[in-house]
Design an enzyme around this catalytic site. Structure first.
Site, PDB file in Angstrom:
ATOM      1  N   PRO A  11      51.740  50.748  33.698  1.00  0.00           N
ATOM      2  CA  PRO A  11      52.373  51.097  35.064  1.00  0.00           C
ATOM      3  C   PRO A  11      51.503  51.021  36.254  1.00  0.00           C
ATOM      4  O   PRO A  11      50.303  51.506  35.966  1.00  0.00           O
ATOM      5  CB  PRO A  11      52.857  52.623  34.755  1.00  0.00           C
ATOM      6  CG  PRO A  11      51.872  53.081  33.596  1.00  0.00           C
ATOM      7  CD  PRO A  11      51.816  51.758  32.595  1.00  0.00           C
ATOM      8  N   ASN A  12      52.099  50.939  37.282  1.00  0.00           N
ATOM      9  CA  ASN A  12      51.235  50.946  38.663  1.00  0.00           C
ATOM     10  C   ASN A  12      50.138  49.637  38.632  1.00  0.00           C
ATOM     11  O   ASN A  12      49.770  49.711  40.083  1.00  0.00           O
ATOM     12  CB  ASN A  12      50.540  52.097  38.557  1.00  0.00           C
ATOM     13  CG  ASN A  12      51.671  53.476  38.871  1.00  0.00           C
ATOM     14  OD1 ASN A  12      52.644  53.275  39.534  1.00  0.00           O
ATOM     15  ND2 ASN A  12      51.463  54.347  37.946  1.00  0.00           N
ATOM     16  N   ARG A  19      46.617  49.582  45.764  1.00  0.00           N
ATOM     17  CA  ARG A  19      46.321  51.199  45.126  1.00  0.00           C
ATOM     18  C   ARG A  19      44.922  51.561  44.881  1.00  0.00           C
ATOM     19  O   ARG A  19      44.268  50.820  44.234  1.00  0.00           O
ATOM     20  CB  ARG A  19      46.965  51.103  43.567  1.00  0.00           C
ATOM     21  CG  ARG A  19      46.863  52.217  42.655  1.00  0.00           C
ATOM     22  CD  ARG A  19      47.182  52.060  41.412  1.00  0.00           C
ATOM     23  NE  ARG A  19      47.072  53.103  40.379  1.00  0.00           N
ATOM     24  CZ  ARG A  19      46.927  53.097  39.214  1.00  0.00           C
ATOM     25  NH1 ARG A  19      46.865  51.900  38.521  1.00  0.00           N
ATOM     26  NH2 ARG A  19      46.722  54.230  38.601  1.00  0.00           N
ATOM     27  N   TYR A  24      39.886  50.612  42.198  1.00  0.00           N
ATOM     28  CA  TYR A  24      40.350  49.535  41.306  1.00  0.00           C
ATOM     29  C   TYR A  24      39.939  48.095  42.109  1.00  0.00           C
ATOM     30  O   TYR A  24      40.437  47.064  41.581  1.00  0.00           O
ATOM     31  CB  TYR A  24      41.916  49.573  41.309  1.00  0.00           C
ATOM     32  CG  TYR A  24      42.186  50.848  40.296  1.00  0.00           C
ATOM     33  CD1 TYR A  24      41.855  51.050  39.013  1.00  0.00           C
ATOM     34  CD2 TYR A  24      43.047  51.912  40.789  1.00  0.00           C
ATOM     35  CE1 TYR A  24      42.063  52.265  38.111  1.00  0.00           C
ATOM     36  CE2 TYR A  24      43.319  53.016  40.324  1.00  0.00           C
ATOM     37  CZ  TYR A  24      42.789  53.163  38.965  1.00  0.00           C
ATOM     38  OH  TYR A  24      43.205  54.153  37.928  1.00  0.00           O
ATOM     39  N   ASN A  75      45.712  46.824  29.041  1.00  0.00           N
ATOM     40  CA  ASN A  75      45.500  47.731  29.925  1.00  0.00           C
ATOM     41  C   ASN A  75      46.629  48.638  30.050  1.00  0.00           C
ATOM     42  O   ASN A  75      47.585  48.258  30.825  1.00  0.00           O
ATOM     43  CB  ASN A  75      44.760  47.192  31.198  1.00  0.00           C
ATOM     44  CG  ASN A  75      44.675  48.316  32.110  1.00  0.00           C
ATOM     45  OD1 ASN A  75      44.764  49.549  31.841  1.00  0.00           O
ATOM     46  ND2 ASN A  75      43.775  48.158  33.166  1.00  0.00           N
ATOM     47  N   ALA A  78      48.205  54.156  32.488  1.00  0.00           N
ATOM     48  CA  ALA A  78      48.352  55.879  32.399  1.00  0.00           C
ATOM     49  C   ALA A  78      48.862  56.184  30.958  1.00  0.00           C
ATOM     50  O   ALA A  78      48.456  57.099  30.261  1.00  0.00           O
ATOM     51  CB  ALA A  78      49.355  56.534  33.493  1.00  0.00           C
ATOM     52  N   GLU A  99      41.186  46.784  24.002  1.00  0.00           N
ATOM     53  CA  GLU A  99      41.748  47.874  25.288  1.00  0.00           C
ATOM     54  C   GLU A  99      40.896  47.757  26.603  1.00  0.00           C
ATOM     55  O   GLU A  99      39.485  47.326  26.314  1.00  0.00           O
ATOM     56  CB  GLU A  99      41.238  49.167  24.760  1.00  0.00           C
ATOM     57  CG  GLU A  99      41.583  50.317  25.925  1.00  0.00           C
ATOM     58  CD  GLU A  99      41.246  51.588  25.241  1.00  0.00           C
ATOM     59  OE1 GLU A  99      40.377  51.859  24.373  1.00  0.00           O
ATOM     60  OE2 GLU A  99      41.731  52.738  25.949  1.00  0.00           O
ATOM     61  N   HIS A 101      40.124  48.387  30.654  1.00  0.00           N
ATOM     62  CA  HIS A 101      40.281  49.161  31.917  1.00  0.00           C
ATOM     63  C   HIS A 101      39.400  48.803  33.030  1.00  0.00           C
ATOM     64  O   HIS A 101      38.417  48.285  32.669  1.00  0.00           O
ATOM     65  CB  HIS A 101      39.951  50.469  31.548  1.00  0.00           C
ATOM     66  CG  HIS A 101      40.814  51.364  30.736  1.00  0.00           C
ATOM     67  ND1 HIS A 101      42.101  51.760  30.867  1.00  0.00           N
ATOM     68  CD2 HIS A 101      40.635  51.697  29.375  1.00  0.00           C
ATOM     69  CE1 HIS A 101      42.787  52.319  29.729  1.00  0.00           C
ATOM     70  NE2 HIS A 101      41.693  52.112  28.832  1.00  0.00           N
ATOM     71  N   ARG A 108      36.250  60.066  34.862  1.00  0.00           N
ATOM     72  CA  ARG A 108      36.947  60.408  35.571  1.00  0.00           C
ATOM     73  C   ARG A 108      37.632  61.697  35.361  1.00  0.00           C
ATOM     74  O   ARG A 108      36.965  62.487  34.776  1.00  0.00           O
ATOM     75  CB  ARG A 108      37.909  59.402  35.855  1.00  0.00           C
ATOM     76  CG  ARG A 108      37.304  57.970  36.472  1.00  0.00           C
ATOM     77  CD  ARG A 108      38.499  56.779  36.610  1.00  0.00           C
ATOM     78  NE  ARG A 108      39.475  57.384  37.754  1.00  0.00           N
ATOM     79  CZ  ARG A 108      40.711  56.756  37.852  1.00  0.00           C
ATOM     80  NH1 ARG A 108      40.882  55.540  37.137  1.00  0.00           N
ATOM     81  NH2 ARG A 108      41.319  57.113  38.532  1.00  0.00           N
TER      82      ARG A 108
HETATM   83  C1  DQA Z   1      43.142  52.186  34.200  1.00  0.00           C
HETATM   84  C2  DQA Z   1      42.799  53.578  34.113  1.00  0.00           C
HETATM   85  C3  DQA Z   1      43.904  54.578  33.920  1.00  0.00           C
HETATM   86  O1  DQA Z   1      43.334  55.884  33.606  1.00  0.00           O
HETATM   87  C4  DQA Z   1      44.805  54.581  34.960  1.00  0.00           C
HETATM   88  O2  DQA Z   1      45.845  55.498  34.765  1.00  0.00           O
HETATM   89  C5  DQA Z   1      45.199  53.251  35.553  1.00  0.00           C
HETATM   90  C6  DQA Z   1      44.218  52.246  35.501  1.00  0.00           C
HETATM   91  C7  DQA Z   1      42.156  51.265  34.583  1.00  0.00           C
HETATM   92  O3  DQA Z   1      42.286  49.905  34.452  1.00  0.00           O
HETATM   93  O4  DQA Z   1      40.965  51.720  35.005  1.00  0.00           O
HETATM   94  O5  DQA Z   1      46.380  53.064  35.633  1.00  0.00           O
HETATM   95  O6  DQA Z   1      43.680  51.881  33.162  1.00  0.00           O
END
Ligand code: DQA
Length: 145
Positions: A11-12, A19, A24, A75, A78, A99, A101, A108
């Site tokens: 998501p997002n 964003r 990011y 990825n 959240a 995994e 990110h 964080r």
């Molecule tokens: C994320 C890190 C997560 O904590 C966050 O909710 C994201 C992006 C990252 O790519 O750094 O949406 O996965």
């Protein structure tokens, strides 16, 4: 037959570019998709790239990766920190799981310090900006050798 690397995004991440660019960066998800496509192609792999804001859709994409993929990068955004459903889906796979990110969640907020993905992942790559995806492609390919 050419093998496929699945790259799944939660998501997002469709909002990348606008964003929280201080966290990011400026690259969009399309930029990341193009860079990943080039890296997979150069290494002789196909790529399946998906993004969803919906947990159940991500579960279905993980199941598809299990049926058709050689490796999966995820990825989960959240959902990394909340989703037992994604944990359970990943646990059924017997292919490399990386995994990914963009940021370094461990440095964080406290709620980001738990990952439901890490216990079922082959390994995790975090904190290298969008380059995390390219490093993860190399890691996935290495673990297929
Ligand atoms: C994320 C890190 C997560 O904590 C966050 O909710 C994201 C992006 C990252 O790519 O750094 O949406 O996965």
């Amino acid at each position: 037959m050419i093998k496929t690397i699945y790259i799944l995004n939660g998501p997002n991440l469709n909002l990348l570019g606008t964003r929280e660019p201080d966290i990011y960066g400026a690259a969009t998800l399309d930029d990341i998709k193009s860079a990943c496509a080039n890296a997979c192609k150069a290494a002789g792999y196909n790529m399946a790239f998906h993004q969803s804001n919906i947990e159940g859709e991500i579960v279905e994409q993980i199941q598809e990766a299990g049926r058709k993929g050689a490796a999966v990068l995820i990825n989960a955004a959240a959902y990394t920190h909340t989703s037992a459903a994604i944990y359970d889906a990943l646990k059924t796979l017997d292919i490399p799981i990386i995994e990914v990110h963009i940021s370094q969640p461990a440095s964080r907020e406290t709620f980001r310090q738990n990952s439901f993905i890490a216990p079922v992942a082959t390994g995790s790559i975090s904190g290298f900006g969008t380059n995390s995806y390219l490093l993860a492609i190399h890691a996935a390919i290495d673990s297929l050798k």
